[in-house]
Design an enzyme around this catalytic site. Structure first.
Site, PDB file in Angstrom:
ATOM      1  N   ASP A  14       0.813  -1.221   0.000  1.00  0.00           N
ATOM      2  CA  ASP A  14       0.000   0.000   0.000  1.00  0.00           C
ATOM      3  C   ASP A  14       0.846   1.271   0.000  1.00  0.00           C
ATOM      4  OD1 ASP A  14      -2.085  -1.866   0.369  1.00  0.00           O
ATOM      5  OD2 ASP A  14      -1.932  -1.699   2.536  1.00  0.00           O
ATOM      6  N   GLU A 187     -11.498   0.768  -3.236  1.00  0.00           N
ATOM      7  CA  GLU A 187     -10.828   1.148  -1.996  1.00  0.00           C
ATOM      8  C   GLU A 187      -9.567   1.934  -2.340  1.00  0.00           C
ATOM      9  OE1 GLU A 187      -9.497  -2.400   0.043  1.00  0.00           O
ATOM     10  OE2 GLU A 187      -8.897  -3.346  -1.829  1.00  0.00           O
TER      11      GLU A 187
END
Length: 540
Positions: A14, A187
């Site tokens: 991420d 997301e």
């Protein structure tokens, strides 16, 4: 210079990449591992220097008891108004209908801190990022989680204005910007303003083989005003199963001082057993989700695309204005534990290294035995990431147990469910110390040596333990003099320490394999182990 992917090897998921002046920074998720948020800096995008983690106080992050793969999800790093801003979530529930989480904000004038005490933002969803508009207004952009069984749980990307004077959100301004594409599971949003238009980058498809990144844009931040790019997916490997890079998606966009564009995304490198198909199963990612960087160009109609196609490339041209960054080559490490604190490559689980866990310095890491390697509360484990498919790691340990509940040794560890170790313990039948190898495969615990556990002679003070990881398998060895090594006769399947194996039975599969040092005393008598001369050596 060339960017060789992945640029951050081994469990660096991420990525949130930004540029401040001529320096680039990346923040990565750390989940249940301490300290919270992994930081790196570079001036060339090729060589990256590890920085101290920003979340080093329990007042900023309290993860004791968090489930594996809970904790810090998808931190967002930004820079505005002369300071760094870091938004992060602490996720308390991983499986099931709920994802109880709290989003926090900390700031610092210097990337190495000190970082402020946290401001609590909200809990409506994870993967929150802070967008600083050019008119001075700020917005929290985030995934919204819907626990109701009659709704899709990924309930679109919401935007809420943030008041930087009061340091609070204005919930009355919340609106949904976009519901994503029909791939679903939208997301990881990041918002950018380029040439007067707002560009929304989002991950979709789940962080598995179907993972992808998509782009939408709008002239405003009004509700549901975003249109998707006709060139979506922006990046994915779903249709490139033979690429060495897989799972690319969730990440961040950055420009260079001379006007080039790059995108940092998570990625993974699977391996296969010799008798397995290269497409089903697609492989086993023991190094977890790593960080790769791709070059970006803009189409004539104003949309970003990956240079070379949405599958990405292993080797990418570095920025033409790159300033070479001097960092050590490779990740091999030797630690004599002479410093009074742990180095930046070491991590602990859920809580900081403190007196309850042990001490470090003067040539030794001393660990006080606490709970088992399945424990989510009290655990004495100090570990570092696997950052290569093939490596050796070894350590010397002095340990004098007096019952079988006392154990200390060298572990290869994914999470509380999946791990193994070689350790010194007490065998009451033989009345002596022994070396055993054990594995925890979800709830199946196996002691491999049993009656064949290796006795430790009474006159041996120090036992050396070594693990040899060779991509798809790994083994353990021991020595009584640090020179002559003897195999323990157990070959283990490395896939049990992969995201993909854990994902078959558990919803929290977001980290990667670690090698570490651990001490356990289930009897509660605080037996201590003294570790020294740790070495992690990657093979060419």
């Amino acid at each position: 210079m060339k960017i060789v992917n992945p640029v951050l090897a081994g469990f660096h998921a991420d990525p949130s990449m930004i540029r401040v002046g001529d320096t680039y920074y990346i923040a990565n998720s750390t989940f249940e591992w301490w300290p919270g948020v992994r930081l790196h800096e570079s001036r060339d995008m090729v060589h990256w220097r590890t920085l101290p983690g920003p979340l080093r106080r329990t007042s900023q992050l309290d993860m004791r008891g968090n489930p594996s793969s809970g904790g810090v999800w998808a931190p967002d790093l930004s820079y505005a108004d002369g300071r760094f801003w870091l938004v992060y979530a602490d996720v308390k529930i991983v499986g099931g209908a709920f994802k109880d989480c709290t989003n926090y904000l900390v700031t610092a004038e210097d990337i190495e801190g000190p970082w402020s005490e946290p401001v609590r933002l909200n809990g409506v969803g994870f993967d929150a990022s802070l967008f600083h508009d050019d008119d001075g207004r700020k917005y929290l952009v985030q995934q919204t989680w819907d626990f109701r069984e009659y709704h899709h749980p990924f309930d679109g990307i919401t935007c809420t204005e943030f008041d930087p004077q009061a340091m609070r959100l204005k919930p009355e301004t919340t609106r949904t910007l976009w519901h994503g594409t029909d791939v679903k599971l939208v997301e990881g949003p990041h918002l950018y303003k380029v040439n007067g238009l707002y560009y929304l980058f989002c991950a979709e498809g789940g962080t598995v083989w179907t993972h992808q990144e998509v782009v939408a844009r709008s002239a405003t931040l009004d509700a549901l005003s975003f249109e998707p790019s006709p060139y979506n997916p922006f990046v994915t490997n779903f249709d490139t199963p033979r690429s060495p890079l897989q799972k690319q998606g969730h990440g961040a966009l950055v420009d260079t001082p001379s006007g080039q564009w790059y995108y940092a995304s998570l990625s993974a490198r699977p391996w296969h057993h010799p008798d397995e198909s290269v497409t089903d199963p697609r492989g086993w990612c023991t190094l977890g989700r790593e960080t790769s960087i791709q070059q970006v160009e803009w189409t004539d109609d104003g949309w970003p695309v990956i240079v070379g196609g949405h599958g990405g490339q292993l080797v990418v041209d570095a920025p033409r204005d790159a300033i070479e960054t001097d960092v050590p080559m490779g990740h091999s490490q030797r630690d004599d534990f002479t410093a009074p604190e742990l180095g930046l490559d070491w991590s602990t689980l859920r809580v900081p290294f403190d007196d309850a866990m042990g001490s470090v310095g003067d040539g030794a890491l001393t660990l006080r035995g606490q709970g088992s390697l399945c424990n989510l509360f009290d655990l004495s484990l100090v570990a570092r990431r696997w950052q290569a498919f093939d490596f050796d790691a070894q350590v010397a340990v002095r340990f004098d147990p007096w019952n079988y509940m006392q154990m200390a040794g060298l572990t290869n560890y994914y999470n509380d469910l999946c791990w193994s170790w070689a350790f010194v313990t007490w065998d009451e039948r033989r009345g002596c110390r022994v070396i055993e190898v054990a594995q925890n495969d979800f709830h199946d615990y196996t002691s491999f040596l049993k009656d064949d556990a290796v006795p430790v002679p009474d006159d041996v003070d120090t036992v050396w333990l070594r693990t040899k990881v060779r991509t798809d398998t790994y083994t353990y060895e021991y020595s009584f003099d640090g020179e002559r090594w003897i195999g323990l006769g157990v070959e283990l399947d490395a896939r049990i320490l992969s995201d993909d194996y854990v994902n078959q039975r558990y919803g929290g599969f977001f980290t990667g394999a670690f090698v570490g040092l651990a001490a356990v005393d289930l009897s509660g008598y605080d037996a201590t182990a003294r570790f020294s001369d740790f070495e992690y050596r990657e093979l060419d």
